[in-house]
Design a protein around this motif. Structure first.
Motif, short mmCIF file in Angstrom:
data_model
loop_
_atom_site.label_atom_id
_atom_site.label_comp_id
_atom_site.label_asym_id
_atom_site.label_seq_id
_atom_site.Cartn_x
_atom_site.Cartn_y
_atom_site.Cartn_z
N GLN A 1 0.83 -1.21 0.00
CA GLN A 1 0.00 0.00 0.00
C GLN A 1 0.86 1.26 0.00
O GLN A 1 0.55 2.23 -0.69
CB GLN A 1 -0.93 -0.01 1.22
CG GLN A 1 -2.04 -1.05 1.13
CD GLN A 1 -2.85 -1.14 2.40
OE1 GLN A 1 -2.39 -0.74 3.47
NE2 GLN A 1 -4.07 -1.67 2.29
N ARG A 2 1.94 1.23 0.79
CA ARG A 2 2.83 2.40 0.80
C ARG A 2 3.45 2.62 -0.56
O ARG A 2 3.52 3.75 -1.06
CB ARG A 2 3.93 2.20 1.86
CG ARG A 2 3.49 2.41 3.28
CD ARG A 2 4.70 2.55 4.20
NE ARG A 2 5.53 1.36 4.20
CZ ARG A 2 5.36 0.32 5.02
NH1 ARG A 2 4.36 0.32 5.89
NH2 ARG A 2 6.17 -0.72 4.97
N GLN A 3 3.92 1.53 -1.17
CA GLN A 3 4.53 1.68 -2.48
C GLN A 3 3.51 2.12 -3.51
O GLN A 3 3.79 2.96 -4.38
CB GLN A 3 5.17 0.35 -2.91
CG GLN A 3 5.95 0.45 -4.22
CD GLN A 3 7.09 1.44 -4.11
OE1 GLN A 3 7.74 1.54 -3.08
NE2 GLN A 3 7.32 2.18 -5.19
N SER A 4 2.29 1.56 -3.42
CA SER A 4 1.24 1.94 -4.36
C SER A 4 0.91 3.42 -4.23
O SER A 4 0.76 4.14 -5.22
CB SER A 4 -0.02 1.10 -4.09
OG SER A 4 -1.08 1.51 -4.93
N ALA A 5 0.81 3.89 -2.96
CA ALA A 5 0.52 5.30 -2.74
C ALA A 5 1.66 6.17 -3.26
O ALA A 5 1.43 7.23 -3.87
CB ALA A 5 0.30 5.55 -1.25
N ALA A 6 2.91 5.72 -3.03
CA ALA A 6 4.06 6.49 -3.52
C ALA A 6 4.07 6.54 -5.03
O ALA A 6 4.32 7.59 -5.64
CB ALA A 6 5.36 5.87 -2.99
N ASP A 7 3.79 5.37 -5.66
CA ASP A 7 3.75 5.33 -7.12
C ASP A 7 2.66 6.23 -7.67
O ASP A 7 2.83 6.95 -8.66
CB ASP A 7 3.52 3.90 -7.62
CG ASP A 7 4.73 3.01 -7.37
OD1 ASP A 7 5.82 3.56 -7.11
OD2 ASP A 7 4.58 1.79 -7.45
N ALA B 1 3.14 9.45 -9.95
CA ALA B 1 2.49 9.54 -11.26
C ALA B 1 1.67 10.82 -11.38
O ALA B 1 1.67 11.49 -12.42
CB ALA B 1 1.59 8.32 -11.48
N GLU B 2 0.94 11.14 -10.29
CA GLU B 2 0.16 12.38 -10.31
C GLU B 2 1.05 13.60 -10.43
O GLU B 2 0.74 14.55 -11.16
CB GLU B 2 -0.70 12.47 -9.04
CG GLU B 2 -1.83 11.44 -9.00
CD GLU B 2 -2.61 11.49 -7.69
OE1 GLU B 2 -2.18 12.25 -6.79
OE2 GLU B 2 -3.64 10.80 -7.58
N GLN B 3 2.18 13.58 -9.70
CA GLN B 3 3.12 14.69 -9.78
C GLN B 3 3.70 14.82 -11.18
O GLN B 3 3.80 15.93 -11.74
CB GLN B 3 4.25 14.48 -8.77
CG GLN B 3 5.35 15.55 -8.79
CD GLN B 3 4.84 16.91 -8.36
OE1 GLN B 3 3.81 16.99 -7.70
NE2 GLN B 3 5.55 17.96 -8.71
N ALA B 4 4.07 13.68 -11.77
CA ALA B 4 4.62 13.70 -13.13
C ALA B 4 3.58 14.21 -14.12
O ALA B 4 3.89 14.99 -15.03
CB ALA B 4 5.09 12.30 -13.53
N GLU C 1 3.19 17.94 -13.66
CA GLU C 1 4.34 18.65 -14.24
C GLU C 1 4.27 18.64 -15.76
O GLU C 1 4.60 19.63 -16.42
CB GLU C 1 5.64 18.01 -13.75
CG GLU C 1 5.90 18.23 -12.27
CD GLU C 1 7.14 17.50 -11.77
OE1 GLU C 1 7.74 16.74 -12.59
OE2 GLU C 1 7.50 17.67 -10.59
N GLN C 2 3.86 17.50 -16.33
CA GLN C 2 3.72 17.40 -17.77
C GLN C 2 2.66 18.36 -18.29
O GLN C 2 2.85 19.05 -19.29
CB GLN C 2 3.37 15.96 -18.17
CG GLN C 2 3.17 15.74 -19.67
CD GLN C 2 4.44 15.95 -20.47
OE1 GLN C 2 5.52 15.87 -19.92
NE2 GLN C 2 4.30 16.23 -21.75
N ALA C 3 1.51 18.39 -17.57
CA ALA C 3 0.43 19.29 -17.96
C ALA C 3 0.88 20.75 -17.88
O ALA C 3 0.58 21.56 -18.76
CB ALA C 3 -0.80 19.06 -17.09
N ALA C 4 1.61 21.07 -16.79
CA ALA C 4 2.10 22.44 -16.63
C ALA C 4 3.09 22.80 -17.74
O ALA C 4 3.06 23.91 -18.29
CB ALA C 4 2.78 22.59 -15.26
N ALA C 5 3.95 21.84 -18.07
CA ALA C 5 4.93 22.08 -19.14
C ALA C 5 4.23 22.28 -20.48
O ALA C 5 4.58 23.18 -21.27
CB ALA C 5 5.92 20.91 -19.23
#
Length: 284
Positions: free
Chosen positions: A147-153, A157-160, A163-167
């Motif tokens: 669960q921790r890894q899933s949440a981190a992933d 992914a949301e951060q990426a 950032e992609q949308a902002a770029a």
């Protein structure tokens, strides 16, 4: 070569995969393990053999280079499997418990050199029995790890994606700004060209009007001059005539000088005139 040197070389090479659990673990890979504890696990003897290869069997060792405990956990891999504090500060039983989770997730490949050297297989991983009282906590910790890894992933992914949308948005805005600037520059060039063309046309029209006026004035002057000549009275030079004599004879106002001025076009020397020359009498 002393024992410590041998341990350091072996552990350094082997622990490369151990350190990769955080980067290598995925939800899909963890889900394949399942969320219930295995009925079997490696024996303590197997873990002792692995620890002997990794750390000379020193379960409380801190090598000072980022690897800890008997099976040489990195701090990130230790925390990823639910460990608290530092691996070398935990009991041998706790380290084995966390190593079981790591082995369950990654297999013996988490310790590539030592597991290969010892010839460890899946059979070794299933050679021991798991106490029922320990199975449930292990399963819960495995679930928590996934669960921790899933949440981190998911967060990564949301951060990426953000950032992609902002770029992309910034690139679109930059492209729009550049296009607007290009359009503005093109409009200004067209306006300048149009203004230059209009000014050239106005200058040409003005020049044409000036030339026409000048031509009309010249024609008018020429016509007036011709009219004066046509209206002027002329005399023909006879033998014995001179400008002085003719001026007196025809009572030219201003005398011979005025007569000479009126005929400069045909008389170059006031003292010399020729028989048959037609002279214009000045108008009073």
């Amino acid at each position: 070569m002393d024992t410590m040197t041998l341990f350091t070389t072996s552990a350094t090479r082997s622990r490369r995969a151990t350190a990769s659990i955080v980067a290598g673990m995925t939800l899909a890979g963890a889900a394949a393990v399942g969320f219930s504890a295995p009925a079997q696990a490696a024996t303590v003897d197997t873990w002792d053999r692995l620890a002997e290869c990794e750390s000379n069997g020193t379960w409380d060792i801190n090598t000072g280079n980022g690897f800890y405990g008997g099976v040489q956990f990195t701090l990130s891999s230790w925390q990823a499997v639910g460990g608290e504090g530092y691996p070398h500060q935990a009991s041998k039983a706790e380290q084995i418990k966390r190593a079981e989770i790591l082995q369950d997730l990654q297999g013996w490949g988490a310790w590539p050199l030592c597991s290969q050297k010892l010839g460890l297989t899946q059979a070794d991983a299933e050679a021991g029995e798991v106490d029922a009282t320990e199975a449930a906590p292990v399963a819960v910790e495995r679930t928590a790890t996934v669960q921790r890894q899933s949440a981190a992933d998911e967060a990564a992914a949301e951060q990426a994606a953000a950032e992609q949308a902002a770029a992309e948005q910034a690139a679109a805005e930059q492209a729009a700004a550049e296009q607007a600037a290009a359009d503005q520059a093109a409009a200004e060039r067209w306006a300048a060209k149009q203004a230059a063309a209009e000014q050239a046309a106005a200058d040409k029209a003005a020049a044409q009007r000036a030339a026409a006026a000048e031509k009309a004035a010249a024609q008018k002057a020429a016509a007036a001059e011709q009219a004066v000549v046509a209206e002027a009275e002329t005399i023909v030079v006879k033998s014995g005539d001179s400008l002085w004599k003719l001026a007196n004879e025809y009572e030219v106002e201003g005398g011979w000088t005025a007569l000479y001025e009126a005929n400069k076009g045909i008389v170059s020397d006031a003292a010399v005139i020729y028989v048959g020359q037609e002279l214009v009498l000045p108008q009073a």
